[in-house]
Design a protein around this motif. Structure first.
Motif, short mmCIF file in Angstrom:
data_model
loop_
_atom_site.label_atom_id
_atom_site.label_comp_id
_atom_site.label_asym_id
_atom_site.label_seq_id
_atom_site.Cartn_x
_atom_site.Cartn_y
_atom_site.Cartn_z
N PHE A 34 0.76 -1.19 -0.14
CA PHE A 34 0.02 0.08 -0.22
C PHE A 34 0.71 1.18 0.03
N GLY A 35 1.92 1.36 0.86
CA GLY A 35 2.76 2.15 0.75
C GLY A 35 3.34 2.74 -0.34
N PHE A 36 3.95 1.61 -1.03
CA PHE A 36 4.75 1.78 -2.38
C PHE A 36 3.78 2.24 -3.53
N ARG A 37 2.52 1.69 -3.27
CA ARG A 37 1.45 2.09 -4.35
C ARG A 37 1.15 3.61 -4.27
N MET A 38 1.20 4.09 -3.00
CA MET A 38 0.69 5.32 -2.69
C MET A 38 1.81 6.45 -3.12
N LEU A 39 2.83 5.87 -3.08
CA LEU A 39 4.23 6.97 -3.50
C LEU A 39 4.28 6.86 -4.94
N LEU A 40 4.04 5.52 -5.59
CA LEU A 40 4.32 5.51 -6.92
C LEU A 40 3.22 6.13 -7.77
N VAL A 95 18.07 -0.77 -0.66
CA VAL A 95 17.47 -1.17 0.68
C VAL A 95 16.08 -0.48 1.16
N LYS A 96 15.54 -1.31 1.90
CA LYS A 96 14.39 -0.88 2.07
C LYS A 96 14.01 0.46 2.82
N ASP A 97 15.29 0.93 3.70
CA ASP A 97 14.97 2.28 4.15
C ASP A 97 15.58 3.58 3.32
N ALA A 98 15.77 3.05 2.00
CA ALA A 98 15.95 4.14 1.21
C ALA A 98 15.01 5.30 1.13
N LEU A 145 14.16 5.65 -4.20
CA LEU A 145 13.44 4.81 -4.80
C LEU A 145 12.71 5.20 -6.10
N LEU A 146 12.17 6.20 -6.18
CA LEU A 146 11.61 6.90 -7.23
C LEU A 146 12.65 6.78 -8.50
N SER A 147 13.86 7.38 -8.26
CA SER A 147 14.83 7.78 -9.18
C SER A 147 15.50 6.29 -9.55
N GLY A 148 15.26 5.35 -8.69
CA GLY A 148 15.92 3.93 -8.83
C GLY A 148 14.81 3.42 -9.86
N ILE A 149 13.65 3.18 -9.83
CA ILE A 149 12.69 2.96 -10.68
C ILE A 149 12.87 3.53 -11.98
N ARG A 150 12.95 4.64 -11.90
CA ARG A 150 13.12 5.48 -13.52
C ARG A 150 14.41 4.94 -14.03
N ALA A 151 15.51 4.76 -13.44
CA ALA A 151 16.99 4.37 -13.87
C ALA A 151 16.88 2.97 -14.48
N VAL A 152 16.22 2.17 -13.65
CA VAL A 152 15.91 0.77 -14.34
C VAL A 152 15.15 0.71 -15.37
N THR A 166 14.94 2.50 -17.98
CA THR A 166 15.54 3.16 -18.94
C THR A 166 16.71 2.12 -19.36
N GLY A 167 16.86 1.12 -18.54
CA GLY A 167 18.13 0.31 -19.06
C GLY A 167 19.20 0.52 -18.08
N ASP A 168 19.00 1.58 -17.10
CA ASP A 168 20.41 1.97 -16.36
C ASP A 168 20.25 0.71 -15.22
N ALA A 169 21.35 0.73 -14.24
CA ALA A 169 21.47 -0.14 -13.04
C ALA A 169 21.59 0.65 -11.91
N VAL A 170 20.95 0.26 -10.82
CA VAL A 170 21.06 0.87 -9.79
C VAL A 170 21.50 -0.06 -8.53
N VAL A 171 22.36 0.31 -7.87
CA VAL A 171 22.78 -0.57 -6.62
C VAL A 171 22.94 0.25 -5.42
N ALA A 172 22.31 0.10 -4.16
CA ALA A 172 22.44 1.10 -3.12
C ALA A 172 23.88 1.07 -3.06
N PRO A 173 24.41 2.62 -2.83
CA PRO A 173 25.84 2.78 -2.46
C PRO A 173 26.24 1.85 -1.47
N SER A 174 25.82 1.56 -0.39
CA SER A 174 26.36 1.01 0.86
C SER A 174 26.58 -0.60 0.28
N LEU A 175 26.03 -1.12 -0.73
CA LEU A 175 26.18 -2.23 -0.99
C LEU A 175 27.07 -2.53 -2.38
N THR A 176 27.33 -1.50 -3.02
CA THR A 176 27.85 -1.55 -4.34
C THR A 176 29.58 -2.20 -4.20
#
Length: 219
Positions: free
Chosen positions: A15-21, A103-106, A111-118, A120-130
């Motif tokens: 529900f939270g994700f849907r509201m945001l998106l 990460v879920k606490d992003a 999150l929005l920019s990550g969805i847009r990037a993915v 369009t064919g880009d890749a997104v990895v949380a900086p803490s994990l890269t």
């Protein structure tokens, strides 16, 4: 309009994700799945641009669901949500073909920019994990401990500029950063990236980054 399928076993989370998106003018949620099997089935039916995929779900988990979605050969990209200290999930997701990890606490904007990037064919990895994630991947490769490895044939067709761009892609630079730092038009960078993917046989930017590490362009 970017179409998104939300896969999470927690109704409030969905529900939270849907509201945001759906607060965004350029995004729409086409469906919700409560487990991996539903996510794979709904992806085949709805062909969303992006699946926002939880990892831990009952029955079929997010990693196996990602593997099935990617194996289907469609245009759908998967953005996996993981948590801190669970690098093995991100690593498994990378192997399964995910195009990104957050990460879920992003922050919502991340999150929005990550969805847009993915999308369009880009890749997104949380900086803490890269760094930890890619280092872990490299340590699983047979060539990682072999000295004097011969040049990889997958790089042979690349021009000097394409090799340079692949190297900085492996360092985590976005197209915008590449354009700014190498003094190129962003459209030119996108063209180079497309050629790199085609010449190296990389499915997407994540696979190209793996290649950069695999071939020691980045270390």
């Amino acid at each position: 309009m970017t179409t998104v399928l939300i896969a999470d076993d927690q109704p409030l989370q969905r529900f939270g994700f849907r509201m945001l998106l759906e607060s965004q003018d350029d995004m729409t949620v086409v469906g919700e799945a409560a487990n991996g099997a539903e996510a794979a089935r709904m992806t085949a039916e709805l062909h969303p641009d992006v699946v926002l995929m939880d990892v831990r779900m009952p029955g079929l988990d997010g990693i196996e669901a990602t593997r099935r979605i990617v194996a289907g050969g469609g245009r759908t990209r998967v953005l996996i949500l993981t948590t801190f200290d669970l690098d093995e999930y991100a690593y498994s997701g990378l192997r399964a073909g995910a195009s990104g990890f957050l990460v879920k606490d992003a922050q919502p904007e991340e999150l929005l920019s990550g969805i847009r990037a993915v999308a369009t064919g880009d890749a997104v990895v949380a900086p803490s994990l890269t760094r930890r994630l890619l280092d872990a991947y490299v340590h699983h490769l047979p060539t990682a401990t072999q000295p004097n490895v011969s040049p990889d044939p997958r790089l042979a067709a690349l021009t000097e500029r394409e090799t340079e761009i692949l190297r900085v892609m492996g360092q985590g630079w976005t197209n915008t950063e590449i354009a700014e730092r190498l003094h190129l038009a962003e459209s030119t960078v996108k063209t180079h990236v497309g050629r790199i993917l085609a010449k190296t046989g990389s499915r997407d930017r994540v696979q190209a980054v793996i290649l950069a590490y695999d071939t020691k362009l980045v270390g």
